[in-house]
Design a protein around this motif. Structure first.
Motif, PDB file in Angstrom:
ATOM      1  N   LYS A   3      34.345 -54.078 -57.334  1.00  0.00           N
ATOM      2  CA  LYS A   3      33.855 -53.501 -56.097  1.00  0.00           C
ATOM      3  C   LYS A   3      35.000 -52.856 -55.346  1.00  0.00           C
ATOM      4  O   LYS A   3      36.097 -53.404 -55.260  1.00  0.00           O
ATOM      5  N   GLU A   4      34.767 -51.696 -54.786  1.00  0.00           N
ATOM      6  CA  GLU A   4      35.829 -50.912 -54.169  1.00  0.00           C
ATOM      7  C   GLU A   4      35.796 -51.038 -52.659  1.00  0.00           C
ATOM      8  O   GLU A   4      34.734 -51.129 -52.049  1.00  0.00           O
ATOM      9  N   GLN A   5      37.002 -51.045 -52.069  1.00  0.00           N
ATOM     10  CA  GLN A   5      37.116 -51.060 -50.618  1.00  0.00           C
ATOM     11  C   GLN A   5      36.722 -49.694 -50.058  1.00  0.00           C
ATOM     12  O   GLN A   5      37.031 -48.653 -50.642  1.00  0.00           O
ATOM     13  N   LYS A   6      36.064 -49.693 -48.912  1.00  0.00           N
ATOM     14  CA  LYS A   6      35.595 -48.437 -48.320  1.00  0.00           C
ATOM     15  C   LYS A   6      36.701 -47.751 -47.525  1.00  0.00           C
ATOM     16  O   LYS A   6      37.502 -48.396 -46.873  1.00  0.00           O
ATOM     17  N   GLU A   7      36.693 -46.429 -47.595  1.00  0.00           N
ATOM     18  CA  GLU A   7      37.640 -45.601 -46.845  1.00  0.00           C
ATOM     19  C   GLU A   7      36.849 -44.626 -45.988  1.00  0.00           C
ATOM     20  O   GLU A   7      35.616 -44.604 -45.999  1.00  0.00           O
ATOM     21  N   CYS A 162      31.764 -46.464 -62.102  1.00  0.00           N
ATOM     22  CA  CYS A 162      32.904 -47.377 -61.967  1.00  0.00           C
ATOM     23  C   CYS A 162      33.246 -47.551 -60.489  1.00  0.00           C
ATOM     24  O   CYS A 162      33.006 -46.657 -59.681  1.00  0.00           O
ATOM     25  N   ARG A 163      33.779 -48.695 -60.147  1.00  0.00           N
ATOM     26  CA  ARG A 163      34.266 -49.029 -58.807  1.00  0.00           C
ATOM     27  C   ARG A 163      33.254 -48.676 -57.724  1.00  0.00           C
ATOM     28  O   ARG A 163      33.586 -48.042 -56.727  1.00  0.00           O
ATOM     29  N   MET A 164      32.015 -49.129 -57.873  1.00  0.00           N
ATOM     30  CA  MET A 164      30.996 -48.856 -56.873  1.00  0.00           C
ATOM     31  C   MET A 164      31.042 -49.897 -55.758  1.00  0.00           C
ATOM     32  O   MET A 164      31.387 -51.046 -55.978  1.00  0.00           O
ATOM     33  N   THR A 165      30.672 -49.455 -54.550  1.00  0.00           N
ATOM     34  CA  THR A 165      30.562 -50.384 -53.421  1.00  0.00           C
ATOM     35  C   THR A 165      29.123 -50.854 -53.250  1.00  0.00           C
ATOM     36  O   THR A 165      28.867 -51.781 -52.496  1.00  0.00           O
ATOM     37  N   HIS A 166      28.197 -50.158 -53.913  1.00  0.00           N
ATOM     38  CA  HIS A 166      26.761 -50.432 -53.815  1.00  0.00           C
ATOM     39  C   HIS A 166      26.218 -50.133 -52.423  1.00  0.00           C
ATOM     40  O   HIS A 166      25.197 -50.678 -52.021  1.00  0.00           O
ATOM     41  N   SER A 167      26.899 -49.243 -51.710  1.00  0.00           N
ATOM     42  CA  SER A 167      26.365 -48.611 -50.505  1.00  0.00           C
ATOM     43  C   SER A 167      26.028 -47.181 -50.911  1.00  0.00           C
ATOM     44  O   SER A 167      26.948 -46.352 -51.087  1.00  0.00           O
ATOM     45  N   PRO A 168      24.757 -46.882 -51.134  1.00  0.00           N
ATOM     46  CA  PRO A 168      24.373 -45.616 -51.788  1.00  0.00           C
ATOM     47  C   PRO A 168      24.981 -44.366 -51.177  1.00  0.00           C
ATOM     48  O   PRO A 168      25.476 -43.499 -51.907  1.00  0.00           O
ATOM     49  N   ILE A 169      24.944 -44.244 -49.850  1.00  0.00           N
ATOM     50  CA  ILE A 169      25.453 -43.028 -49.216  1.00  0.00           C
ATOM     51  C   ILE A 169      26.959 -42.911 -49.415  1.00  0.00           C
ATOM     52  O   ILE A 169      27.477 -41.843 -49.746  1.00  0.00           O
ATOM     53  N   PHE A 173      29.041 -40.120 -51.579  1.00  0.00           N
ATOM     54  CA  PHE A 173      30.127 -39.356 -50.976  1.00  0.00           C
ATOM     55  C   PHE A 173      31.406 -39.434 -51.809  1.00  0.00           C
ATOM     56  O   PHE A 173      32.018 -38.415 -52.133  1.00  0.00           O
ATOM     57  N   MET A 174      31.808 -40.622 -52.192  1.00  0.00           N
ATOM     58  CA  MET A 174      33.054 -40.824 -52.919  1.00  0.00           C
ATOM     59  C   MET A 174      32.902 -40.593 -54.424  1.00  0.00           C
ATOM     60  O   MET A 174      33.869 -40.271 -55.109  1.00  0.00           O
ATOM     61  N   GLY A 175      31.691 -40.771 -54.923  1.00  0.00           N
ATOM     62  CA  GLY A 175      31.443 -40.590 -56.345  1.00  0.00           C
ATOM     63  C   GLY A 175      31.333 -41.905 -57.090  1.00  0.00           C
ATOM     64  O   GLY A 175      31.821 -42.947 -56.642  1.00  0.00           O
ATOM     65  N   VAL A 176      30.687 -41.849 -58.229  1.00  0.00           N
ATOM     66  CA  VAL A 176      30.537 -43.040 -59.072  1.00  0.00           C
ATOM     67  C   VAL A 176      30.991 -42.764 -60.510  1.00  0.00           C
ATOM     68  O   VAL A 176      31.080 -43.683 -61.318  1.00  0.00           O
TER      69      VAL A 176
END
Length: 442
Positions: A3-7, A162-169, A173-176
């Protein structure tokens, strides 16, 4: 799946940036049309709608222009000979190393040759790009948004995330998808690299050439400010093409996923926002019918001097670092692409060996500060804005201000990542190279 940290402020920030990113190029286009590049303030919402329809409505002609250009670059990427390099091992794909056929330089030269012939013979007049600027912009925005949606859902459906946050929007925005590839005429084409190196910068140059040709058609001269913008962009874009083999190991290709942020800005934002200065010079020369009046030749000379010096630092510093990395991996092969600036390859450079196995260069330009190329980039961006001095305004300075903010944000991301990756070695590195941007100052 990690899981990726949000920026960028997470989901709310992503929404805000997407709205802002759609607003800026259309606002600039309307300002050029209705206030010669000055602040645009419609008297009513209905007036705004009418102006938008008149200036930015998509047309089939604009659609064929934009998609034809993209398709041509896709075909060139597949068929032209190039220099093959391997990217870095991808941890999320069992350390797989992708191969990149670096033929952007051949594509760049062939595109310029073909379009020069087409323009001179009248088969395709390049001035059509500036004549239909708003319509082509609208098509580019629509195409980039549709492509972003398609890439997002396709990657999820084919389990290439890869490295999804599972926050769809935010993930949209950042890509999957990290390494989006398609097979064209039997060749694997990396879409992210194609968009970043060719579609964005080559289209930008064509838009600027279109503005210069329009000025020449009107006055039979090209003004010095326009020549400066042409020179600046020619240097910058040619450098991207000639150094394409260094790009597969950069942060954008190795780590950044291909989401809306990269897709939109490469396919629409960069070419149409960064072309503002050339269009600003064009519309004001047409408005006043005096393309040379008010030009300060002293300032133009100073701008050229700063441009060439900043370009030299920008080009040579990045060549030093990338060739150092390639030599470390045993993948470096000298190339005779033009221009090869002095001091672009270091012999027996000094570096810091870290506990994680990586090395940090502390020689060449990199012994003076940690981000010499960022400083040079900001200097060049500021010069672009100052070239519009004939007709003082605010909007020409949006790009250097925007770019400065983007660079600072990117720098903070780099520092955060490096502190995590290198630990105490990063502290040692910062002690050896204490300045980030300007030696002795900051």
């Amino acid at each position: 799946m990690s899981k990726e940290q949000k920026e960028f402020g997470g989901t709310i920030g992503a929404i805000g940036l997407m709205i802002f990113s759609h607003f800026v190029p259309f606002y600039f286009t309307l300002s050029l049309r209705y206030n010669s590049g000055g602040p645009y303030f419609p008297l009513s919402f209905n007036e705004f709608i009418e102006n938008f329809k008149e200036t930015c409505s998509p047309t089939w002609s604009a659609f064929y222009l934009y998609t034809g250009f993209c398709l041509l670059q896709l075909i060139f990427a597949a068929i032209l000979p190039g220099f093959k390099v391997k990217g870095l091992p991808v941890p999320t794909e069992n350390n797989r190393q992708y191969t990149y056929n670096c033929n952007a330089l051949a594509s760049w030269y062939l595109t310029l040759i073909l379009l020069t012939i087409f323009h001179i013979t009248g088969i395709f007049r390049l001035t059509i790009l500036v004549d239909q600027f708003g319509s082509v912009l609208c098509v580019a925005v629509i195409c980039s948004d549709i492509l972003s949606v398609f890439i997002y859902f396709y990657a999820i459906q084919t389990n290439q995330t890869c490295r999804m946050t599972h926050s769809p929007i935010y993930d949209f925005f950042m890509g999957v998808w990290l390494n989006p590839r398609v097979k064209i005429l039997g060749q694997d084409i990396d879409l992210k690299m194609l968009a970043e190196v060719r579609l964005s910068w080559l289209l930008l140059f064509l838009l600027i050439v279109s503005a210069a040709l329009k000025q020449y058609e009107a006055f039979h001269i090209v003004s010095w400010p326009m020549i400066f913008i042409l020179t600046a962009q020619l240097l910058y874009i040619n450098a991207c093409m000639k150094g394409e083999e260094c790009i597969p190991t950069t942060w954008d290709i190795f780590y950044e996923k291909w989401g809306w942020m990269l897709i939109y800005w490469n396919l629409a934002g960069v070419p149409f926002v960064y072309a503002f200065q050339a269009n600003y010079i064009l519309v004001n020369s047409l408005r006043t019918q005096k393309p040379t009046e008010g030009t300060s030749m002293i300032l133009i000379i100073v701008l050229f001097i700063v441009l060439f010096f900043a370009y030299y630092i920008w080009d040579s510093s990045q060549a030093q670092k990338n060739r150092f990395r390639m030599k470390q991996r045993g993948t470096y092969v000298p190339r005779n692409t033009f221009p090869q600036v002095p001091w672009n390859t270091l012999k027996d450079p000094k570096y810091l060996k870290t506990n994680c196995g990586s090395t940090l260069l502390i020689d060449g330009w990199w012994k003076y500060c940690r981000k010499p190329h960022y400083t040079a980039d900001i200097c060049m961006a500021t010069c672009w804005a100052l070239s519009c001095h004939q007709w003082p305004g605010v909007l020409p300075y949006f790009y250097p201000i925007f770019f400065f903010g983007m660079i600072i944000h990117r720098y903070t991301r780099d520092v955060s990542r490096c502190k995590t990756k290198y630990g105490k070695d990063w502290t040692i590195y910062c002690e050896k190279v204490p300045y980030a941007f300007i030696p002795g100052l900051i």
